[in-house]
Design a protein around this motif. Sequence first.
Motif, PDB file in Angstrom:
ATOM      1  N   THR A  35       2.990  77.498  58.894  1.00 24.86           N
ATOM      2  CA  THR A  35       3.668  77.087  60.124  1.00 24.86           C
ATOM      3  C   THR A  35       5.050  76.553  59.769  1.00 24.86           C
ATOM      4  O   THR A  35       6.085  77.078  60.201  1.00 24.86           O
ATOM      5  N   ARG A  36       5.090  75.503  58.947  1.00 21.18           N
ATOM      6  CA  ARG A  36       6.344  74.809  58.646  1.00 21.18           C
ATOM      7  C   ARG A  36       7.349  75.689  57.897  1.00 21.18           C
ATOM      8  O   ARG A  36       8.503  75.813  58.292  1.00 21.18           O
ATOM      9  N   THR A  37       6.914  76.271  56.784  1.00 20.74           N
ATOM     10  CA  THR A  37       7.869  76.976  55.917  1.00 20.74           C
ATOM     11  C   THR A  37       8.457  78.193  56.633  1.00 20.74           C
ATOM     12  O   THR A  37       9.676  78.410  56.634  1.00 20.74           O
ATOM     13  N   ARG A  38       7.598  78.970  57.273  1.00 19.18           N
ATOM     14  CA  ARG A  38       8.095  80.189  57.925  1.00 19.18           C
ATOM     15  C   ARG A  38       9.029  79.851  59.084  1.00 19.18           C
ATOM     16  O   ARG A  38      10.147  80.363  59.170  1.00 19.18           O
ATOM     17  N   LEU A  39       8.576  78.944  59.956  1.00 21.18           N
ATOM     18  CA  LEU A  39       9.406  78.630  61.116  1.00 21.18           C
ATOM     19  C   LEU A  39      10.699  77.933  60.717  1.00 21.18           C
ATOM     20  O   LEU A  39      11.751  78.162  61.317  1.00 21.18           O
ATOM     21  N   SER A  40      10.641  77.080  59.699  1.00 20.47           N
ATOM     22  CA  SER A  40      11.875  76.369  59.365  1.00 20.47           C
ATOM     23  C   SER A  40      12.865  77.272  58.640  1.00 20.47           C
ATOM     24  O   SER A  40      14.072  77.147  58.827  1.00 20.47           O
ATOM     25  N   PHE A  41      12.378  78.223  57.845  1.00 18.43           N
ATOM     26  CA  PHE A  41      13.325  79.185  57.261  1.00 18.43           C
ATOM     27  C   PHE A  41      13.957  80.039  58.363  1.00 18.43           C
ATOM     28  O   PHE A  41      15.164  80.317  58.332  1.00 18.43           O
ATOM     29  N   ASP A  87       9.592  63.501  59.692  1.00 14.65           N
ATOM     30  CA  ASP A  87      10.936  63.596  59.079  1.00 14.65           C
ATOM     31  C   ASP A  87      10.967  64.684  58.010  1.00 14.65           C
ATOM     32  O   ASP A  87      11.969  65.384  57.853  1.00 14.65           O
ATOM     33  N   GLN A  88       9.863  64.807  57.250  1.00  9.12           N
ATOM     34  CA  GLN A  88       9.800  65.853  56.234  1.00  9.12           C
ATOM     35  C   GLN A  88      10.002  67.225  56.889  1.00  9.12           C
ATOM     36  O   GLN A  88      10.751  68.059  56.392  1.00  9.12           O
ATOM     37  N   VAL A  89       9.321  67.444  58.001  1.00  6.62           N
ATOM     38  CA  VAL A  89       9.444  68.736  58.683  1.00  6.62           C
ATOM     39  C   VAL A  89      10.871  68.912  59.215  1.00  6.62           C
ATOM     40  O   VAL A  89      11.491  69.970  59.039  1.00  6.62           O
ATOM     41  N   ARG A  90      11.405  67.864  59.836  1.00  5.49           N
ATOM     42  CA  ARG A  90      12.762  67.949  60.398  1.00  5.49           C
ATOM     43  C   ARG A  90      13.777  68.246  59.291  1.00  5.49           C
ATOM     44  O   ARG A  90      14.609  69.138  59.422  1.00  5.49           O
ATOM     45  N   ASN A  91      13.680  67.529  58.196  1.00  7.42           N
ATOM     46  CA  ASN A  91      14.626  67.743  57.095  1.00  7.42           C
ATOM     47  C   ASN A  91      14.432  69.108  56.439  1.00  7.42           C
ATOM     48  O   ASN A  91      15.358  69.638  55.815  1.00  7.42           O
ATOM     49  N   GLY A  92      13.244  69.664  56.578  1.00  4.85           N
ATOM     50  CA  GLY A  92      12.976  70.974  55.983  1.00  4.85           C
ATOM     51  C   GLY A  92      13.919  72.046  56.496  1.00  4.85           C
ATOM     52  O   GLY A  92      14.316  72.950  55.750  1.00  4.85           O
ATOM     53  N   VAL A  93      14.311  71.950  57.758  1.00  4.95           N
ATOM     54  CA  VAL A  93      15.243  72.947  58.308  1.00  4.95           C
ATOM     55  C   VAL A  93      16.603  72.825  57.624  1.00  4.95           C
ATOM     56  O   VAL A  93      17.180  73.817  57.161  1.00  4.95           O
ATOM     57  N   ALA A  94      17.102  71.586  57.512  1.00  8.67           N
ATOM     58  CA  ALA A  94      18.429  71.388  56.903  1.00  8.67           C
ATOM     59  C   ALA A  94      18.413  71.746  55.416  1.00  8.67           C
ATOM     60  O   ALA A  94      19.381  72.335  54.902  1.00  8.67           O
ATOM     61  N   VAL A  95      17.330  71.403  54.733  1.00 12.94           N
ATOM     62  CA  VAL A  95      17.228  71.770  53.312  1.00 12.94           C
ATOM     63  C   VAL A  95      17.253  73.289  53.158  1.00 12.94           C
ATOM     64  O   VAL A  95      17.937  73.831  52.274  1.00 12.94           O
ATOM     65  N   ARG A  96      16.543  73.982  54.037  1.00 15.85           N
ATOM     66  CA  ARG A  96      16.499  75.456  53.916  1.00 15.85           C
ATOM     67  C   ARG A  96      17.836  76.072  54.324  1.00 15.85           C
ATOM     68  O   ARG A  96      18.226  77.122  53.795  1.00 15.85           O
ATOM     69  N   MET A  97      18.554  75.424  55.244  1.00 14.24           N
ATOM     70  CA  MET A  97      19.924  75.881  55.531  1.00 14.24           C
ATOM     71  C   MET A  97      20.773  75.750  54.266  1.00 14.24           C
ATOM     72  O   MET A  97      21.547  76.656  53.936  1.00 14.24           O
ATOM     73  N   ALA A  98      20.626  74.629  53.582  1.00  8.67           N
ATOM     74  CA  ALA A  98      21.410  74.408  52.357  1.00  8.67           C
ATOM     75  C   ALA A  98      21.077  75.464  51.308  1.00  8.67           C
ATOM     76  O   ALA A  98      21.967  76.000  50.639  1.00  8.67           O
ATOM     77  N   VAL A  99      19.791  75.772  51.159  1.00  7.16           N
ATOM     78  CA  VAL A  99      19.384  76.763  50.151  1.00  7.16           C
ATOM     79  C   VAL A  99      19.929  78.150  50.514  1.00  7.16           C
ATOM     80  O   VAL A  99      20.510  78.846  49.662  1.00  7.16           O
ATOM     81  N   GLY A 154       8.666  80.819  48.828  1.00  8.11           N
ATOM     82  CA  GLY A 154       8.195  80.005  49.962  1.00  8.11           C
ATOM     83  C   GLY A 154       6.809  79.450  49.714  1.00  8.11           C
ATOM     84  O   GLY A 154       6.137  79.034  50.662  1.00  8.11           O
ATOM     85  N   GLY A 155       6.390  79.441  48.438  1.00  9.55           N
ATOM     86  CA  GLY A 155       5.063  78.938  48.081  1.00  9.55           C
ATOM     87  C   GLY A 155       4.227  80.043  47.487  1.00  9.55           C
ATOM     88  O   GLY A 155       3.894  81.004  48.186  1.00  9.55           O
ATOM     89  N   ASP A 156       3.918  79.932  46.178  1.00 10.52           N
ATOM     90  CA  ASP A 156       3.114  80.982  45.541  1.00 10.52           C
ATOM     91  C   ASP A 156       1.912  80.356  44.822  1.00 10.52           C
ATOM     92  O   ASP A 156       2.054  79.626  43.839  1.00 10.52           O
ATOM     93  N   GLY A 157       0.745  80.678  45.331  1.00  5.12           N
ATOM     94  CA  GLY A 157      -0.495  80.206  44.714  1.00  5.12           C
ATOM     95  C   GLY A 157      -0.450  78.720  44.436  1.00  5.12           C
ATOM     96  O   GLY A 157      -0.032  77.930  45.283  1.00  5.12           O
ATOM     97  N   TRP A 158      -0.883  78.345  43.221  1.00  2.00           N
ATOM     98  CA  TRP A 158      -0.840  76.944  42.811  1.00  2.00           C
ATOM     99  C   TRP A 158       0.489  76.611  42.137  1.00  2.00           C
ATOM    100  O   TRP A 158       0.684  75.490  41.681  1.00  2.00           O
ATOM    101  N   HIS A 159       1.363  77.599  42.030  1.00  2.00           N
ATOM    102  CA  HIS A 159       2.494  77.487  41.100  1.00  2.00           C
ATOM    103  C   HIS A 159       3.627  76.588  41.564  1.00  2.00           C
ATOM    104  O   HIS A 159       3.955  75.600  40.907  1.00  2.00           O
ATOM    105  N   ASP A 160       4.235  76.912  42.701  1.00  2.00           N
ATOM    106  CA  ASP A 160       5.463  76.182  43.050  1.00  2.00           C
ATOM    107  C   ASP A 160       5.782  76.368  44.531  1.00  2.00           C
ATOM    108  O   ASP A 160       5.307  77.322  45.186  1.00  2.00           O
ATOM    109  N   HIS A 161       6.602  75.451  45.031  1.00  2.00           N
ATOM    110  CA  HIS A 161       7.059  75.497  46.419  1.00  2.00           C
ATOM    111  C   HIS A 161       8.397  74.757  46.428  1.00  2.00           C
ATOM    112  O   HIS A 161       8.495  73.615  46.884  1.00  2.00           O
TER     113      HIS A 161
END
Length: 338
Positions: A53-59, A282-294, A125-132
């Motif tokens: 939900t979060r990662t896809r929509l915020s990207f 706040d984590q979700v809200r900031n996720g949009v701005a962080v993904r804009m930065a990326v 955007g998140g792979d298995g147990w590895h990284d996000h």
Amino acid sequence: MKHLLDTAALTRADIEELLTLTDSFVEVSSRSIPKVPALRGRTVASLFFEDSTRTRLSFETAAKRLSADTMTFSVSSSSVNKGESLRDTALTIEAMGVDAVVVRHRSSGAPHRVASWIGASVINGGDGWHDHPTQGLLDAYTLRERVGSLDGCRIAIVGDIKHSRVARADVHAFATLGASVTLVAPPTLLPPSVVGWPVTVRHHLDEVLGSVDAVYLLRMQNERMTEALVPSLREYTARYGLTVARARGLGDDVVIMHPGPMNRGVEIAPEVADDRRAVIVDQVRNGVAVRMAVLFRLLGAETRSDRRPLELDPSGPDDTGEAEGSAPGREPAEAPRG
Ligand code: CP
């Protein structure tokens, strides 16, 4: 930087640059028209093989706020169900003309494989147990917003570390920014080895809570468990959940975090999730701005020979024609390097 695949590949300078860029996009997101023309003409595809939900929509929101076009792939309605491979799916999407692909997959390393097959930028955007990686960045940003600096900040990451890509991303992001990270979990929910991890390991939450600045609860990932690693969820909550009683014993300034989705009543009590010390929204809200930065960092400075130069003029109109919705206040139009 062409891809963002691993948090561990980010130096302190990289993370700080992205967090500073995020400040600009937080400002953009607060505008009445939260949109800038920075990535006009670019296309960002979401290639999600696992629920989100979060990662896809915020990207997707981030790409749209940068005026990029978006393309969404959902495995449930795709030709993957007819047997199409990951490689063929990636090549098919690239053939339609994309500049960046955000990949989520249940298999660790899938975004790396995609990056080896296509010419577009790939973001994990998140792979298995590895990284996000973007979760690590948005968590570092959100915590820094609350505590000022992560240097010396004492953070407990609690729960299912073993199956958690978020834990791996956060350990690197937090520790790289100077925080002291403690992992708290029963031995069965820890990786077989944490040698080389910049962490301390503890098994009893109540022995840790009195000396932390932030508590980061992880979701119990039942879908990744192939064996019974805790006797019962009730016992897990009793020993490792942030219950109302435990939250009552935390200091007024202790920050409570969770990446979502939450299992309210398991790793975090419903009342604690809504506590004023919790920054989960706040984590979700900031996720949009962080993904804009990326996205801006990966695509903003690129000028492909088959495209016109990017619209980077801070005073230029956005898609709406409104001057307000142009570039961020802190001239990120000039900020990207490389
Ligand atoms: N935190 C996180 O990655 O959430 P989603 O699975 O909803 O994207």
